[in-house]
Design a protein around this motif. Structure first.
Motif, PDB file in Angstrom:
ATOM      1  N   GLU A  43      46.862  64.123   7.055  1.00 61.47           N
ATOM      2  CA  GLU A  43      46.453  63.475   8.304  1.00 61.47           C
ATOM      3  C   GLU A  43      45.083  62.833   8.144  1.00 61.47           C
ATOM      4  N   ASP A  44      45.016  61.523   8.435  1.00 60.15           N
ATOM      5  CA  ASP A  44      43.709  60.851   8.401  1.00 60.15           C
ATOM      6  C   ASP A  44      42.835  61.325   9.558  1.00 60.15           C
ATOM      7  N   GLN A  45      43.471  61.613  10.693  1.00 58.50           N
ATOM      8  CA  GLN A  45      42.727  62.004  11.892  1.00 58.50           C
ATOM      9  C   GLN A  45      43.530  63.021  12.680  1.00 58.50           C
ATOM     10  N   VAL A  46      42.816  63.969  13.241  1.00 57.13           N
ATOM     11  CA  VAL A  46      43.408  64.966  14.125  1.00 57.13           C
ATOM     12  C   VAL A  46      42.643  64.910  15.442  1.00 57.13           C
ATOM     13  N   ASN A  47      43.377  64.761  16.520  1.00 57.58           N
ATOM     14  CA  ASN A  47      42.775  64.732  17.855  1.00 57.58           C
ATOM     15  C   ASN A  47      43.162  66.001  18.605  1.00 57.58           C
ATOM     16  N   VAL A  48      42.188  66.636  19.213  1.00 55.72           N
ATOM     17  CA  VAL A  48      42.462  67.868  19.943  1.00 55.72           C
ATOM     18  C   VAL A  48      41.518  67.961  21.141  1.00 55.72           C
ATOM     19  N   ALA A  49      42.001  68.560  22.208  1.00 53.08           N
ATOM     20  CA  ALA A  49      41.156  68.765  23.384  1.00 53.08           C
ATOM     21  C   ALA A  49      40.319  70.020  23.206  1.00 53.08           C
ATOM     22  N   GLU A  50      39.128  69.992  23.723  1.00 54.39           N
ATOM     23  CA  GLU A  50      38.239  71.156  23.638  1.00 54.39           C
ATOM     24  C   GLU A  50      38.931  72.377  24.215  1.00 54.39           C
ATOM     25  N   VAL A  84      43.776  71.787  10.484  1.00 53.48           N
ATOM     26  CA  VAL A  84      43.623  70.682   9.532  1.00 53.48           C
ATOM     27  C   VAL A  84      44.381  71.080   8.272  1.00 53.48           C
ATOM     28  N   LYS A  85      45.322  70.220   7.868  1.00 55.13           N
ATOM     29  CA  LYS A  85      46.247  70.601   6.803  1.00 55.13           C
ATOM     30  C   LYS A  85      45.747  70.203   5.415  1.00 55.13           C
ATOM     31  N   CYS A  86      46.114  71.036   4.443  1.00 60.53           N
ATOM     32  CA  CYS A  86      45.762  70.776   3.045  1.00 60.53           C
ATOM     33  C   CYS A  86      46.850  71.361   2.163  1.00 60.53           C
ATOM     34  N   ASP A 119      32.687  70.385  16.919  1.00 57.52           N
ATOM     35  CA  ASP A 119      33.492  70.463  15.685  1.00 57.52           C
ATOM     36  C   ASP A 119      33.954  69.088  15.208  1.00 57.52           C
ATOM     37  N   SER A 120      33.711  68.068  15.989  1.00 54.73           N
ATOM     38  CA  SER A 120      34.079  66.707  15.594  1.00 54.73           C
ATOM     39  C   SER A 120      33.308  66.316  14.344  1.00 54.73           C
ATOM     40  N   ALA A 121      34.037  66.049  13.265  1.00 54.25           N
ATOM     41  CA  ALA A 121      33.416  65.781  11.972  1.00 54.25           C
ATOM     42  C   ALA A 121      34.524  65.424  10.983  1.00 54.25           C
ATOM     43  N   LEU A 122      34.108  65.180   9.748  1.00 51.86           N
ATOM     44  CA  LEU A 122      35.046  64.890   8.659  1.00 51.86           C
ATOM     45  C   LEU A 122      35.199  66.139   7.815  1.00 51.86           C
ATOM     46  N   TYR A 123      36.443  66.555   7.570  1.00 51.48           N
ATOM     47  CA  TYR A 123      36.712  67.798   6.859  1.00 51.48           C
ATOM     48  C   TYR A 123      37.394  67.499   5.526  1.00 51.48           C
ATOM     49  N   PHE A 124      36.883  68.169   4.484  1.00 56.88           N
ATOM     50  CA  PHE A 124      37.417  67.985   3.143  1.00 56.88           C
ATOM     51  C   PHE A 124      37.931  69.302   2.585  1.00 56.88           C
ATOM     52  N   CYS A 125      39.111  69.220   1.988  1.00 55.55           N
ATOM     53  CA  CYS A 125      39.664  70.317   1.208  1.00 55.55           C
ATOM     54  C   CYS A 125      39.403  70.006  -0.268  1.00 55.55           C
ATOM     55  N   ALA A 126      39.125  71.041  -1.062  1.00 55.91           N
ATOM     56  CA  ALA A 126      38.888  70.845  -2.497  1.00 55.91           C
ATOM     57  C   ALA A 126      39.561  71.974  -3.269  1.00 55.91           C
ATOM     58  N   VAL A 127      40.005  71.647  -4.487  1.00 52.82           N
ATOM     59  CA  VAL A 127      40.663  72.647  -5.323  1.00 52.82           C
ATOM     60  C   VAL A 127      40.067  72.628  -6.722  1.00 52.82           C
ATOM     61  N   SER A 128      39.968  73.800  -7.311  1.00 50.93           N
ATOM     62  CA  SER A 128      39.617  73.953  -8.704  1.00 50.93           C
ATOM     63  C   SER A 128      40.614  74.954  -9.292  1.00 50.93           C
ATOM     64  N   GLN A 132      38.550  68.952  -7.304  1.00 49.84           N
ATOM     65  CA  GLN A 132      39.277  67.767  -6.870  1.00 49.84           C
ATOM     66  C   GLN A 132      39.269  67.780  -5.350  1.00 49.84           C
ATOM     67  N   PHE A 133      38.727  66.728  -4.752  1.00 50.99           N
ATOM     68  CA  PHE A 133      38.629  66.666  -3.297  1.00 50.99           C
ATOM     69  C   PHE A 133      39.794  65.889  -2.696  1.00 50.99           C
ATOM     70  N   GLY A 134      40.218  66.301  -1.500  1.00 53.47           N
ATOM     71  CA  GLY A 134      41.133  65.501  -0.727  1.00 53.47           C
ATOM     72  C   GLY A 134      40.410  64.301  -0.123  1.00 53.47           C
ATOM     73  N   ALA A 135      41.180  63.418   0.507  1.00 57.06           N
ATOM     74  CA  ALA A 135      40.621  62.178   1.064  1.00 57.06           C
ATOM     75  C   ALA A 135      39.838  62.418   2.349  1.00 57.06           C
ATOM     76  N   GLY A 136      40.021  63.588   2.930  1.00 54.91           N
ATOM     77  CA  GLY A 136      39.305  63.907   4.153  1.00 54.91           C
ATOM     78  C   GLY A 136      40.147  63.694   5.404  1.00 54.91           C
ATOM     79  N   THR A 137      39.883  64.515   6.435  1.00 54.86           N
ATOM     80  CA  THR A 137      40.537  64.391   7.730  1.00 54.86           C
ATOM     81  C   THR A 137      39.464  64.326   8.805  1.00 54.86           C
ATOM     82  N   GLN A 138      39.501  63.278   9.592  1.00 54.16           N
ATOM     83  CA  GLN A 138      38.551  63.130  10.698  1.00 54.16           C
ATOM     84  C   GLN A 138      39.061  63.936  11.890  1.00 54.16           C
ATOM     85  N   VAL A 139      38.271  64.845  12.376  1.00 53.19           N
ATOM     86  CA  VAL A 139      38.623  65.643  13.556  1.00 53.19           C
ATOM     87  C   VAL A 139      37.848  65.102  14.751  1.00 53.19           C
ATOM     88  N   VAL A 140      38.581  64.824  15.816  1.00 51.94           N
ATOM     89  CA  VAL A 140      37.971  64.353  17.059  1.00 51.94           C
ATOM     90  C   VAL A 140      38.348  65.342  18.161  1.00 51.94           C
TER      91      VAL A 140
END
Lengths: 115, 113
Positions: free
Chosen positions: B8-15, B21-23, B85-94, B102-110
């Motif tokens: 998901e490029d973006q996840v929208n959620v109500a407060e 956020v999936k990885c 919590d609105s921000a850009l979230y990255f998953c990474a694996v080693s 190795q980083f994922g492309a990121g998911t924008q949370v709004v």
């Protein structure tokens, strides 16, 4: 304890100019890394240094050189800047040798524009 | 080769609602998984990691993540989202066999009030 610091914060270059990005950490970490961040592509590793005195190429090393000056400092040099190098550059460090399992801690970034 | 996907490029959620956020990942050897958060014009901040042990990992700011080996997933969750919590979230694996991240492309949370 400042963590990881980077200078400068912003830079604008013309094509063909050179510059060095500086990074320093005060956590006594062994490993240090340089990444670039481009929209929609996450972070890509440019170079890393598993320990003082060693450096290795990452995923996108072309057009860059690095120097591990001492345990604290790891610099990234662009010899002849190109517009494709417009990006945000992050330095990171981690405690253990090669940092396989260890958390990487990031600096605030340098926003570079090449015209 | 190892890879990370954040579908998901973006996840929208109500407060106040749950946030996920999936990885998903692919590695050779044992995976080591990390979540980072990036606020505008800032560096990445570490949230949590899975190395071994309990599949449910708790981290900073009320976030947690569940390691699922069979589904090769490491989804980030928060029971009740905040506007902050609105921000850009990255998953990474080693992994054991490849020491770099190795980083994922990121998911924008709004998160909307």
């Amino acid at each position: 304890n400042a963590g990881v610091t980077q200078t400068p914060k912003f830079q604008v270059l013309k094509t063909g100019q050179s510059m060095t990005l500086q990074c320093a950490q005060d956590m006594n970490h062994n490993s240090m890394y340089w990444y670039r961040q481009d929209p929609g592509m996450g972070l890509r590793l440019i170079y890393y240094s598993a320990s003082e005195g060693t450096t290795d190429k990452g995923e996108v090393p072309n057009g860059y050189n690095v120097s591990r000056l001492n345990k604290r400092e790891f610099s990234l040099r662009l010899e002849s800047a190109a517009p494709s190098q417009t990006s945000v550059y992050f330095c990171a460090s981690s405690e253990a040798f090669a940092g396989v399992r260890d958390t990487q801690y990031f600096g605030p970034g340098t926003r570079l524009t090449v015209l | 080769a190892q890879s990370v996907a954040q579908p998901e490029d973006q996840v929208n959620v109500a407060e106040g609602n749950p946030l996920t956020v999936k990885c998903t990942y692919s590695v050779s050897g044992n995976p080591y998984l990390f979540w980072y958060v990036q606020y505008p014009n800032r560096g990445l901040q570490f949230l949590l990691k899975y190395i071994t042990g309990d599949n449910l990992v708790k981290g900073s700011y009320g976030f947690e993540a569940e390691f699922n080996k069979s589904q090769t997933s490491f989804h980030l969750k928060k029971p009740s989202a905040l506007v902050s919590d609105s921000a850009l979230y990255f998953c990474a694996v080693s992994s054991d066999s490849w020491g770099k991240f190795q980083f994922g492309a990121g998911t924008q949370v709004v998160v909307t009030p």
